[in-house]
Write a protein that holds these residues in place. Structure first.
Motif, PDB file in Angstrom:
ATOM      1  N   UNK A  84       0.968  -1.284  -0.138  1.00 45.02           N
ATOM      2  CA  UNK A  84       0.097  -0.018   0.132  1.00 45.02           C
ATOM      3  C   UNK A  84       1.064   1.170   0.063  1.00 45.02           C
ATOM      4  N   UNK A  85       0.639   2.253  -0.675  1.00 44.54           N
ATOM      5  CA  UNK A  85       1.351   3.589  -0.830  1.00 44.54           C
ATOM      6  C   UNK A  85       0.204   4.624  -0.409  1.00 44.54           C
ATOM      7  N   UNK A  86       0.474   5.499   0.034  1.00 40.08           N
ATOM      8  CA  UNK A  86      -0.456   6.552   0.509  1.00 40.08           C
ATOM      9  C   UNK A  86       0.190   8.072   0.786  1.00 40.08           C
ATOM     10  N   UNK A  87      -0.630   8.942   0.340  1.00 40.90           N
ATOM     11  CA  UNK A  87       0.021  10.261   0.525  1.00 40.90           C
ATOM     12  C   UNK A  87       0.007  11.438  -0.757  1.00 40.90           C
ATOM     13  N   UNK A  88       0.396  11.084  -1.971  1.00 35.90           N
ATOM     14  CA  UNK A  88       0.571  11.838  -2.770  1.00 35.90           C
ATOM     15  C   UNK A  88      -0.816  12.775  -3.130  1.00 35.90           C
ATOM     16  N   UNK A  89      -0.838  14.088  -2.868  1.00 37.17           N
ATOM     17  CA  UNK A  89      -2.005  15.030  -3.204  1.00 37.17           C
ATOM     18  C   UNK A  89      -3.047  14.609  -2.420  1.00 37.17           C
ATOM     19  N   UNK A 136      -2.654  -5.059   7.586  1.00 33.43           N
ATOM     20  CA  UNK A 136      -2.193  -6.197   8.293  1.00 33.43           C
ATOM     21  C   UNK A 136      -0.565  -5.943   8.335  1.00 33.43           C
ATOM     22  N   UNK A 137       0.336  -6.964   7.740  1.00 38.50           N
ATOM     23  CA  UNK A 137       1.547  -7.182   7.669  1.00 38.50           C
ATOM     24  C   UNK A 137       2.071  -6.502   6.288  1.00 38.50           C
ATOM     25  N   UNK A 138       0.875  -6.074   5.336  1.00 44.00           N
ATOM     26  CA  UNK A 138       1.556  -5.654   4.175  1.00 44.00           C
ATOM     27  C   UNK A 138       2.445  -4.379   4.383  1.00 44.00           C
ATOM     28  N   UNK A 139       3.398  -4.475   3.536  1.00 45.26           N
ATOM     29  CA  UNK A 139       4.249  -2.999   3.645  1.00 45.26           C
ATOM     30  C   UNK A 139       3.718  -1.938   3.022  1.00 45.26           C
ATOM     31  N   UNK A 140       3.932  -0.826   3.693  1.00 44.94           N
ATOM     32  CA  UNK A 140       3.503   0.369   3.378  1.00 44.94           C
ATOM     33  C   UNK A 140       4.248   1.475   3.278  1.00 44.94           C
ATOM     34  N   UNK A 141       4.008   2.340   2.232  1.00 40.00           N
ATOM     35  CA  UNK A 141       4.753   3.550   1.940  1.00 40.00           C
ATOM     36  C   UNK A 141       3.884   4.748   2.337  1.00 40.00           C
ATOM     37  N   UNK A 142       4.299   5.795   3.247  1.00 37.77           N
ATOM     38  CA  UNK A 142       3.555   6.938   3.252  1.00 37.77           C
ATOM     39  C   UNK A 142       4.482   8.285   3.181  1.00 37.77           C
ATOM     40  N   UNK A 143       3.730   9.100   2.265  1.00 38.73           N
ATOM     41  CA  UNK A 143       4.436  10.311   1.711  1.00 38.73           C
ATOM     42  C   UNK A 143       3.501  11.522   2.153  1.00 38.73           C
ATOM     43  N   UNK A 144       4.295  12.688   2.104  1.00 35.73           N
ATOM     44  CA  UNK A 144       3.486  13.960   2.017  1.00 35.73           C
ATOM     45  C   UNK A 144       2.239  14.026   2.992  1.00 35.73           C
ATOM     46  N   UNK A 145       1.114  14.219   2.479  1.00 34.53           N
ATOM     47  CA  UNK A 145       0.205  14.505   3.428  1.00 34.53           C
ATOM     48  C   UNK A 145      -0.470  13.199   4.290  1.00 34.53           C
ATOM     49  N   UNK A 146       0.108  11.968   3.941  1.00 37.18           N
ATOM     50  CA  UNK A 146      -0.155  10.859   4.853  1.00 37.18           C
ATOM     51  C   UNK A 146       0.598  11.177   6.021  1.00 37.18           C
ATOM     52  N   UNK A 147       1.548  11.671   5.647  1.00 35.25           N
ATOM     53  CA  UNK A 147       2.528  12.166   6.962  1.00 35.25           C
ATOM     54  C   UNK A 147       2.203  13.420   7.964  1.00 35.25           C
ATOM     55  N   UNK A 148       1.760  14.274   7.013  1.00 35.48           N
ATOM     56  CA  UNK A 148       1.120  15.571   7.718  1.00 35.48           C
ATOM     57  C   UNK A 148       0.063  15.397   8.756  1.00 35.48           C
TER      58      UNK A 148
END
Length: 528
Positions: A321-326, A345-357
């Protein structure tokens, strides 16, 4: 004489393993090599000086070579270089810059012309190239007189400068330039490139960088930082797609991006993921973006984030899962993100931009919500907000802050910048080495997120996914025909070509050069 290689191909010219020591780490490697009997000090100086001579002669085959020789090892290296060039028939001269000359035996019986103080300006101005051996690698404060004056004279001469190990005046650990500093056209550094050479503002003073092998043994244990090289990425990080592969084995990516009015971020990330090799990409976005996303990325499947059932199903379907752009900073966005983190669950995740904000000032809460493999990709402002620290503190020491963030958050942190850094708790820092003014374009961070997300979906470890994405997107950015006017939307289309080139190209050192990095433009930086 072998032609000097094109800078366009320098990203290929690196060993798989290239360490980036601090000045003190490199000094310890030097000390251990000599004290252990591995190689005598005089031999190291001789090899370093001859490598200097060889590369200077290849880069500037004509004109007088004038060495600015300080009292330390760099001065001795410079003397060996001009002595060697003199033996090859080049016109040379020496400008003493210290309280004394290095040990006279480095001249090996050759008599070289030494420049008197009254003749220095004329000697510098008439040279074909200057060899900067004024100061050594241990500098931590501003240069003092008379060395500071010599550096100023060299800069003002309007003559190419080849720096010995590093430009005089730069801190080769922090990249700081506390006073006057030589502006080199080429820096020839020995053993491993010092990490400060890749940090700004020293990077702008180093010019082109070449690290040459001179006989040092490998480090007895991992150093604090390592360069992300093409050979390392190809051999250890990118997973080949076999001829019998199908889309399921290529990896499913769920990409949450793009609030209303920010569909472009979702499109850029999705295109990069598709071009990066993800088998299927589902874009979870604002329902207002459906037509834009489906027409711009027909390969992707659109999912409205207004349907909790569809979001949950997509997250459980995905390999990553990737989350965050725009994504936007709507007050309800954090609740949506918390739901995704819970369902993944245990799936790898990427968090960027507004997902971190969305977790501004709540690093501990985010750390508790993360489980399994996670890759965070903030720029300095986003990391400062997440950690609740002043931006100035992050900018002042990115390597240290990235390491602390990785430990505090219990995940991998890719801190974007010039250079970008990847930190994992207890492991060497990974450092990007490709710079271009084209990075300074909105949306390049969205491309990076989509590409890294695709690599996560194929099963890559977060640090490997981030490293591969930095390398591949970095080379793709440099393929743009122009830096100014370059758009982030140009990058995804170049990704397959770079990947193909990476798989087919001959990678590794060029003669004794273990690592090479062309000078970045004045305004080079990574985009958001």
């Amino acid at each position: 004489m072998t032609d000097f290689p094109s800078r366009r191909d320098w990203w290929r010219m690196a060993s798989r393993e290239v360490w980036l020591p601090t000045a003190s780490e490199m000094a310890e490697i030097d000390r251990h090599a000599i004290s252990s009997g591995t190689i005598p000090e005089r031999a190291l100086i001789e090899i370093a000086g001859r490598e200097l001579a060889r590369l200077i002669h290849m880069r500037w085959p004509q004109g007088r070579v004038v060495a600015l020789a300080g009292s330390g090892h760099n001065g001795a290296d410079a003397l060996v270089a001009v002595r060697t060039l003199h033996a090859w028939g080049r016109d040379v001269a020496v400008v003493p810059c210290g309280s004394r000359l290095p040990e006279p035996d480095v001249l090996a019986g050759w008599e070289l012309p030494f420049v008197e103080e009254a003749d220095r300006s004329a000697a510098l101005g008439s040279a074909g190239v200057l060899v900067d051996g004024v100061l050594g690698t241990g500098l931590t404060s501003a240069p003092r007189q008379p060395q500071a004056g010599m550096i100023e004279q060299a800069n003002a001469a309007g003559v190419p400068i080849a720096a010995v190990d590093g430009p005089s005046g730069a801190n080769l650990t922090t990249g700081e330039v506390p006073g006057v500093c030589a502006r080199a056209d080429l820096t020839i550094t020995f053993g491993w490139p010092k990490i400060g050479l890749l940090r700004h503002p020293a990077r702008q003073h180093a010019g082109d960088i070449m690290a040459v092998e001179i006989g040092f043994p490998p480090p007895s244990e991992p150093l604090g930082a390592r360069a992300i090289t093409a050979a390392w990425v190809r051999d250890d990080m990118l997973r080949p797609r076999h001829s019998d592969a199908h889309k399921g084995r290529a990896g499913y990516l769920a990409l949450m991006a793009g609030q209303k009015g920010m569909a472009g971020a979702a499109v850029l990330a999705a295109r990069a993921a598709v071009r990066g090799g993800a088998g299927i990409v589902r874009v979870i976005s604002d329902p207002a973006n459906r037509e834009i996303v489906q027409s711009s990325v027909p390969e992707a499947v659109f999912v409205s984030w207004d349907s909790r059932e569809s979001v949950v199903e997509s997250v459980r379907w995905a390999h990553a899962v990737a989350m965050g752009p725009g994504l936007g900073r709507d007050p309800g966005r954090r609740s949506l993100l918390e739901g995704v983190l819970e369902e993944r669950g245990e799936r790898p995740v990427l968090m960027d931009a507004d997902a971190l904000n969305a977790w501004e000032g709540s690093a501990a809460e985010l750390a508790a919500a993360l489980k399994g493999h996670a890759l965070l990709t903030p720029h300095p402002g986003e990391l400062a907000r997440l950690l609740g620290r002043p931006l100035e503190a992050v900018v002042a020491d990115p390597p240290q802050v990235a390491r602390e963030a990785a430990t505090e958050l219990g995940c991998t942190v890719l801190l974007k910048g010039a250079p970008s850094l990847i930190a994992e708790a207890g492991k060497p820092l990974r450092v990007s080495t490709i710079a271009s003014a084209a990075f300074a374009a909105g949306g390049t961070g969205d491309v990076l997120s989509g590409l890294a997300g695709a690599y996560l979906a194929t099963g890559a470890h977060p640090a490997d996914a981030g490293s591969a994405a930095l390398l591949v997107s970095g080379v793709a950015v440099t393929r743009s025909p122009q830096a100014v006017g370059h758009a982030a939307s140009d990058v995804p289309e170049a990704i397959p070509h770079v990947r193909s080139e990476l798989e087919r190209a001959e990678l590794g050192p060029w003669h004794s050069v273990l690592f090479a990095s062309p000078a970045p433009p004045e305004d080079a930086s990574d985009g958001d």
